[in-house]
Scaffold this motif. Sequence first.
Motif, PDB file in Angstrom:
ATOM      1  N   GLU A  68       0.840  -1.206   0.000  1.00  0.00           N
ATOM      2  CA  GLU A  68       0.000   0.000   0.000  1.00  0.00           C
ATOM      3  C   GLU A  68       0.875   1.256   0.000  1.00  0.00           C
ATOM      4  N   ASP A  69       1.953   1.228   0.769  1.00  0.00           N
ATOM      5  CA  ASP A  69       2.847   2.389   0.821  1.00  0.00           C
ATOM      6  C   ASP A  69       3.400   2.733  -0.562  1.00  0.00           C
ATOM      7  N   ARG A  70       3.494   1.724  -1.409  1.00  0.00           N
ATOM      8  CA  ARG A  70       4.011   1.968  -2.762  1.00  0.00           C
ATOM      9  C   ARG A  70       2.891   2.124  -3.784  1.00  0.00           C
ATOM     10  N   GLY A  71       1.680   2.283  -3.279  1.00  0.00           N
ATOM     11  CA  GLY A  71       0.550   2.545  -4.170  1.00  0.00           C
ATOM     12  C   GLY A  71       0.012   1.317  -4.886  1.00  0.00           C
ATOM     13  N   ILE A  72       0.373   0.122  -4.406  1.00  0.00           N
ATOM     14  CA  ILE A  72      -0.157  -1.091  -5.040  1.00  0.00           C
ATOM     15  C   ILE A  72      -1.394  -1.534  -4.256  1.00  0.00           C
ATOM     16  N   PRO A  73      -2.566  -1.536  -4.895  1.00  0.00           N
ATOM     17  CA  PRO A  73      -3.788  -1.884  -4.165  1.00  0.00           C
ATOM     18  C   PRO A  73      -3.735  -3.314  -3.611  1.00  0.00           C
ATOM     19  N   THR A  74      -4.232  -3.469  -2.408  1.00  0.00           N
ATOM     20  CA  THR A  74      -4.237  -4.800  -1.788  1.00  0.00           C
ATOM     21  C   THR A  74      -5.611  -5.090  -1.218  1.00  0.00           C
ATOM     22  N   LEU A  75      -5.831  -6.356  -0.972  1.00  0.00           N
ATOM     23  CA  LEU A  75      -7.044  -6.767  -0.277  1.00  0.00           C
ATOM     24  C   LEU A  75      -6.650  -7.857   0.704  1.00  0.00           C
ATOM     25  N   GLY A  76      -6.963  -7.651   1.966  1.00  0.00           N
ATOM     26  CA  GLY A  76      -6.696  -8.692   2.964  1.00  0.00           C
ATOM     27  C   GLY A  76      -7.975  -9.471   3.219  1.00  0.00           C
ATOM     28  N   LEU A  77      -7.890 -10.795   3.142  1.00  0.00           N
ATOM     29  CA  LEU A  77      -9.062 -11.629   3.423  1.00  0.00           C
ATOM     30  C   LEU A  77      -8.732 -12.511   4.612  1.00  0.00           C
ATOM     31  N   GLU A  78      -9.529 -12.390   5.663  1.00  0.00           N
ATOM     32  CA  GLU A  78      -9.213 -13.138   6.872  1.00  0.00           C
ATOM     33  C   GLU A  78     -10.145 -14.327   7.044  1.00  0.00           C
ATOM     34  N   CYS A  79      -9.636 -15.503   6.744  1.00  0.00           N
ATOM     35  CA  CYS A  79     -10.404 -16.739   6.919  1.00  0.00           C
ATOM     36  C   CYS A  79      -9.390 -17.852   7.152  1.00  0.00           C
ATOM     37  N   ASP A  80      -9.820 -18.909   7.806  1.00  0.00           N
ATOM     38  CA  ASP A  80      -8.924 -20.045   7.969  1.00  0.00           C
ATOM     39  C   ASP A  80      -8.784 -20.761   6.623  1.00  0.00           C
ATOM     40  N   MET A  81      -7.605 -21.359   6.402  1.00  0.00           N
ATOM     41  CA  MET A  81      -7.382 -22.020   5.109  1.00  0.00           C
ATOM     42  C   MET A  81      -8.128 -23.348   4.993  1.00  0.00           C
ATOM     43  N   ALA A  82      -8.510 -23.916   6.146  1.00  0.00           N
ATOM     44  CA  ALA A  82      -9.109 -25.252   6.110  1.00  0.00           C
ATOM     45  C   ALA A  82     -10.502 -25.303   6.721  1.00  0.00           C
ATOM     46  N   ASP A  83     -10.746 -24.421   7.675  1.00  0.00           N
ATOM     47  CA  ASP A  83     -11.981 -24.491   8.452  1.00  0.00           C
ATOM     48  C   ASP A  83     -13.008 -23.520   7.878  1.00  0.00           C
ATOM     49  N   GLU A  84     -13.951 -24.013   7.099  1.00  0.00           N
ATOM     50  CA  GLU A  84     -14.856 -23.107   6.398  1.00  0.00           C
ATOM     51  C   GLU A  84     -15.900 -22.473   7.320  1.00  0.00           C
ATOM     52  N   ARG A  85     -15.896 -22.847   8.579  1.00  0.00           N
ATOM     53  CA  ARG A  85     -16.792 -22.168   9.520  1.00  0.00           C
ATOM     54  C   ARG A  85     -16.378 -20.707   9.696  1.00  0.00           C
ATOM     55  N   THR A  86     -15.147 -20.394   9.322  1.00  0.00           N
ATOM     56  CA  THR A  86     -14.663 -19.018   9.474  1.00  0.00           C
ATOM     57  C   THR A  86     -14.954 -18.189   8.219  1.00  0.00           C
ATOM     58  N   TYR A  87     -15.627 -18.781   7.255  1.00  0.00           N
ATOM     59  CA  TYR A  87     -15.755 -18.171   5.935  1.00  0.00           C
ATOM     60  C   TYR A  87     -17.197 -17.762   5.666  1.00  0.00           C
TER      61      TYR A  87
END
Lengths: 413, 260
Positions: free
Chosen positions: A373-392
């Motif tokens: 982001e500091d270099r102007g590259i747009p980002t998106l953070g997605l917070e979910c567990d990689m295996a446990d879909e209850r977090t999704y």
Amino acid sequence: MVQSTSAKKSLQTTLEVPVLRRKYYAQTLDDSQKGKKVAWCSNNIPSEILDAMDVTGVFLENYATVIASKRLGSGFCAAGEKVGFSQDVCGYARMLMGYVLAKNDAPEAPYGGLAKPDFLLVSANSCDSRLGWFSAMSSVLNTPLYVYDSPSQPDGASNSLVVAEHIETELRNLISFLEKQTGNKFNPDKVRRRMDISRQTSEIMYEISQLRKAVPSPMGSADMFTAVWPSMYLSGTKECEDFYKRLRAEMEERIARKIGIVPEERFRIMWSGIPFWYDMQLINYVENFGGVVALESFYRVRERRIPSQHDDPIKDMALTAVRQHGYPSGISGSIEDLLEAVEEYKINGVILSYNPSCRMLLISQTELQKALEDRGIPTLGLECDMADERTYSEGQVKTRMDAFVERLLAKNS
Amino acid sequence: MLTAGIDVGSSTSKAVILQDNKILSYSIIPTSAESADSAQRAFDKALDKTQFISPDDIHWIIATGYGRVVVTFAKETVTELSCHVKGANWLFPSVRTVLDMGGQDCKAIKCDGQGRLLNFTMNDKCAAGTGRFFELIAKVMDLPLSDIGELSLETDDEVRMSSTCAVFGKSEVASLMRQGRNKSDILGGVHTAVSDRIVTLLRRVGITPDLAITGGIARNIGIVKRVEKRVGCRALIPEEPQIIGALGAALFARDRASRN
Ligand code: SF4
């Protein structure tokens, strides 16, 4: 509730992987029945050595992704929690502890389950959760465990020869452990043969990484997250080398004919971190808007394979481990590496997965996102567990993806 | 030219009818279990208010909000993130950061001078930072929702909340009530805890003035004052903070219609 599972692939060659994988797991069960010794392994245990010792390796992180991509992750995680593992523990560890300790509470295991282990091998590289997980399994299964210590070198380390010596000692100790467990003698010629094939395969993998710079993208992450499998688990076999030769040929043909992943490529995304295995179609999602996830952080081969470092295969392996520029370690190295990839692969934005249960990756993701982001590259953070879909929550994730695409398109307009 | 924006949120559905650069009418209704039906009713209500416009007169309709995909009469959808900055920046051209807190989520959004989305961060995983939390607290304290913000400012000895999880927070408030703690002191603690969360969210995208606060929370003076104090700048509050998403959608509809 998630409806989708595996990503839509664009390359024919990738479609061979599920067949290879199924065959591999069937073979491990067969080997075990025939009395071959089975090792449950973590990633980073050299399969060349297992093969030279006539040991069948079953890689648990890989099996964890198989479970999760069949959307059985939550069931196995819940089983792991039932026997006392907190939701904060790595999703892979929770699932496999559920598998080991609470089979009756867990869903039916894919591929008919795992071959029973005679011993366990864990790499101490980079992740402490993995060590705890394997130690716990060793005690509940009452099976011997070998901890293979192959440290990552911090950025700018100048002690590579000391580290190489340490890795060599560790490899020799691993071999002694295997000799003791199996009664087999180590066969250096066999290891050498496999290492030679591995070297050639790495060379092809490097070329594949180079080809992925092409616009339109000849192969995106939707394919690569699957196509990388042979290099991780069949490394050093002819089958593996041939697979990547076919993959390279198909990519070359796509480039020559200007066939991309989408009809008109409008933007290119990079995926940083572990994907959400239970909804791999998320990787395809940007294709609806003319985008493509063209690269992922893990599987870019950064440089040509260096030549053999020594006649002794074990010395060679250790020296190669410290001299080959592999996946960067340390935050500043990772940032530099990411920025280089963004530049070289003409990436317009980066999606970073935050898997709260993988604390090994979680911490660095925040730093990487900030640096981009500091270099102007747009980002998106997605917070979910990689295996446990209850977090999704599919709706919430898609809203973020939609807004991210709107942001990218607004930037380019 | 007439355009419309429909914002189907988790608690309320909103519609805005725009004539070129002027808001002609708007509506706010509770979202029922049937989101598609709520969207239609919000739209009908806004049309009724104009007394002379029929659906056929509307050139372009854009839907937004978590239920945007069920609005079948809309031509397209745009996310609420883009719509909020678009709407807020149209109302207040100096706005570069928007804090929107609705029933089920809270977002911090940044935009450029044209109201284009630059960056965002959302909390939609935890009810403690959303409008729903205040509804719960008002209920447990047996107070009208509209009063709690004001009351929260009438304290000089606010409690320190040990937990800001909505479920635990609710029981903590209930137990403080049983202990006979003053209502304003309790509300002061609740509002401070939520404001701290909001400001953390805002800091994650970075706060560029001017800041606007939209969504139902903008009516809560207890939150507005605390956020202003923490970020060190005044917040711009729309007259009707709940319709900013729908307004942004109607503005997008206007842009699209004039392009087509
Ligand atoms: S914590 Fe992360 S790195 Fe460690 S085993 Fe789990 S997923 Fe892998």
